[in-house]
Design a protein around this motif. Structure first.
Motif, PDB file in Angstrom:
ATOM      1  N   UNK A  53      50.330  38.587  59.088  1.00  0.00           N
ATOM      2  CA  UNK A  53      49.522  37.601  59.834  1.00  0.00           C
ATOM      3  C   UNK A  53      49.304  36.195  58.640  1.00  0.00           C
ATOM      4  N   UNK A  54      50.465  35.469  58.546  1.00  0.00           N
ATOM      5  CA  UNK A  54      50.253  34.203  57.749  1.00  0.00           C
ATOM      6  C   UNK A  54      48.997  33.253  57.912  1.00  0.00           C
ATOM      7  N   UNK A  55      48.439  32.864  56.941  1.00  0.00           N
ATOM      8  CA  UNK A  55      47.321  31.686  57.273  1.00  0.00           C
ATOM      9  C   UNK A  55      47.854  30.329  56.894  1.00  0.00           C
ATOM     10  N   UNK A  56      47.279  29.479  56.814  1.00  0.00           N
ATOM     11  CA  UNK A  56      47.818  28.021  56.683  1.00  0.00           C
ATOM     12  C   UNK A  56      48.294  28.019  55.084  1.00  0.00           C
ATOM     13  N   UNK A  57      47.705  28.611  54.292  1.00  0.00           N
ATOM     14  CA  UNK A  57      48.068  28.499  52.959  1.00  0.00           C
ATOM     15  C   UNK A  57      48.624  29.536  52.254  1.00  0.00           C
ATOM     16  N   UNK A  58      48.885  30.726  53.107  1.00  0.00           N
ATOM     17  CA  UNK A  58      49.249  32.114  52.437  1.00  0.00           C
ATOM     18  C   UNK A  58      50.201  32.700  53.382  1.00  0.00           C
ATOM     19  N   UNK A  59      51.387  32.979  53.084  1.00  0.00           N
ATOM     20  CA  UNK A  59      52.743  33.371  53.875  1.00  0.00           C
ATOM     21  C   UNK A  59      52.625  34.776  54.160  1.00  0.00           C
ATOM     22  N   UNK A  60      51.940  35.623  53.283  1.00  0.00           N
ATOM     23  CA  UNK A  60      51.766  37.099  53.507  1.00  0.00           C
ATOM     24  C   UNK A  60      51.372  37.766  54.873  1.00  0.00           C
ATOM     25  N   UNK A  61      51.656  39.117  55.245  1.00  0.00           N
ATOM     26  CA  UNK A  61      51.226  40.003  56.056  1.00  0.00           C
ATOM     27  C   UNK A  61      50.067  40.567  55.819  1.00  0.00           C
ATOM     28  N   UNK A  62      49.413  41.195  56.831  1.00  0.00           N
ATOM     29  CA  UNK A  62      48.298  42.043  56.532  1.00  0.00           C
ATOM     30  C   UNK A  62      48.862  43.105  55.853  1.00  0.00           C
ATOM     31  N   UNK A  63      47.868  43.588  54.906  1.00  0.00           N
ATOM     32  CA  UNK A  63      48.384  44.671  53.909  1.00  0.00           C
ATOM     33  C   UNK A  63      49.344  44.407  52.626  1.00  0.00           C
ATOM     34  N   UNK A  64      49.545  43.028  52.721  1.00  0.00           N
ATOM     35  CA  UNK A  64      50.414  42.781  51.410  1.00  0.00           C
ATOM     36  C   UNK A  64      49.516  42.454  50.220  1.00  0.00           C
ATOM     37  N   UNK A  65      48.425  42.338  50.332  1.00  0.00           N
ATOM     38  CA  UNK A  65      47.380  42.151  49.099  1.00  0.00           C
ATOM     39  C   UNK A  65      46.751  43.562  48.840  1.00  0.00           C
ATOM     40  N   UNK A  66      46.560  43.787  47.645  1.00  0.00           N
ATOM     41  CA  UNK A  66      45.656  44.931  47.133  1.00  0.00           C
ATOM     42  C   UNK A  66      44.178  44.791  47.306  1.00  0.00           C
ATOM     43  N   UNK A  67      43.271  45.478  47.357  1.00  0.00           N
ATOM     44  CA  UNK A  67      41.566  45.111  47.316  1.00  0.00           C
ATOM     45  C   UNK A  67      41.405  44.448  46.355  1.00  0.00           C
ATOM     46  N   UNK A  68      41.802  44.140  45.189  1.00  0.00           N
ATOM     47  CA  UNK A  68      41.693  43.271  44.044  1.00  0.00           C
ATOM     48  C   UNK A  68      42.546  42.198  43.700  1.00  0.00           C
TER      49      UNK A  68
END
Length: 235
Positions: free
Chosen positions: A1-16
């Motif tokens: 689920x991209x945002x206007x400034x980040x093209x990642x999907x849900x779960x692509x980022x670590x908690x930190x």
């Protein structure tokens, strides 16, 4: 689920997420820490990377310069990607004689001349402070190092033209360094009930510019601060 400034999907980022200002430093940190790092976003040249450090997930993403820029990314990371903590790994200018170029400041709180936090709670002067567990983890990782300081910093809207008498007054009140992001980051973390910390390498000094780091040195000389930031990320 991209945002206007980040093209990642849900779960692509670590908690930190470790967040330097410079995109080149973000890539360097990712390569240094995470041989398994994969790029999860690259909107506007702001690379974001996720991998593991000692078996624990971690992400690295640049913030750009200034409170409006880090504010965009912090809002999207906390609000859309379920990030739990952001640790800014950046540079700062020394304000007081007790800090030297190359020292590290763990930013306990961040004064500011910005209006970004003034409207958060009408009638209240909002205190932008770091998350205590992250501060404690960074301090523990520093051990007995004499070149690591725990103190307030000031987050400025303007890089140039700040009044000399104001700089002296900040130093008189125990402020050790000046930078441009921490106050907004701390406030946004509080808004989302998340955690934030800034761990800053002194790259230049407002009282003595003779030993200021070069642009290349600012990009490369962050190992000590990086170790403290990783300790805070995984506390």
């Amino acid at each position: 689920m991209a945002t206007p400034h980040i093209a990642a999907e849900k779960g692509d980022f670590a908690p930190a997420v470790l967040m330097p200002g410079d995109p080149r430093r973000a890539e360097r940190i990712a390569n240094l820490l995470m041989p398994d790092a994969r790029k999860v976003s690259d909107v506007r040249g702001i690379g974001a990377y996720t991998g593991t450090v000692d078996g624990k997930p971690l992400s690295v993403m640049a913030s750009g310069m200034g409170m409006p820029s880090i504010g965009i990314y912090a809002n999207e990371l906390f609000g859309q990607y379920d990030v739990r903590r952001i640790i800014r790994v950046g540079t700062a200018g020394g304000l007081a004689h007790k800090v030297k170029v190359g020292d590290v400041v763990v930013a306990l709180g961040a004064h500011t001349d910005s209006a970004m936090n003034t409207s958060r709670i009408p009638g209240i002067h909002f205190s932008a402070v770091a998350s205590y567990p992250l501060v404690a983890a960074a301090v523990a990782a520093a051990g007995d190092a004499t070149n690591v300081h725990v103190a307030p910093v000031v987050s400025r809207d303007h890089f140039y033209g700040n009044p000399a008498e104001q700089i002296q007054a900040l130093a008189d009140y125990g402020t050790l360094a000046v930078e441009m992001e921490a106050s907004a980051l701390y406030a946004i973390a509080a808004q989302y009930d998340r955690e934030a910390l800034a761990v800053l390498t002194i790259s230049d000094h407002l009282l003595d510019h003779s030993r200021d780091m070069s642009a290349q040195e600012r990009e490369e000389n962050f190992e000590r601060a990086l170790g403290l930031a990783v300790a805070a990320a995984h506390c």
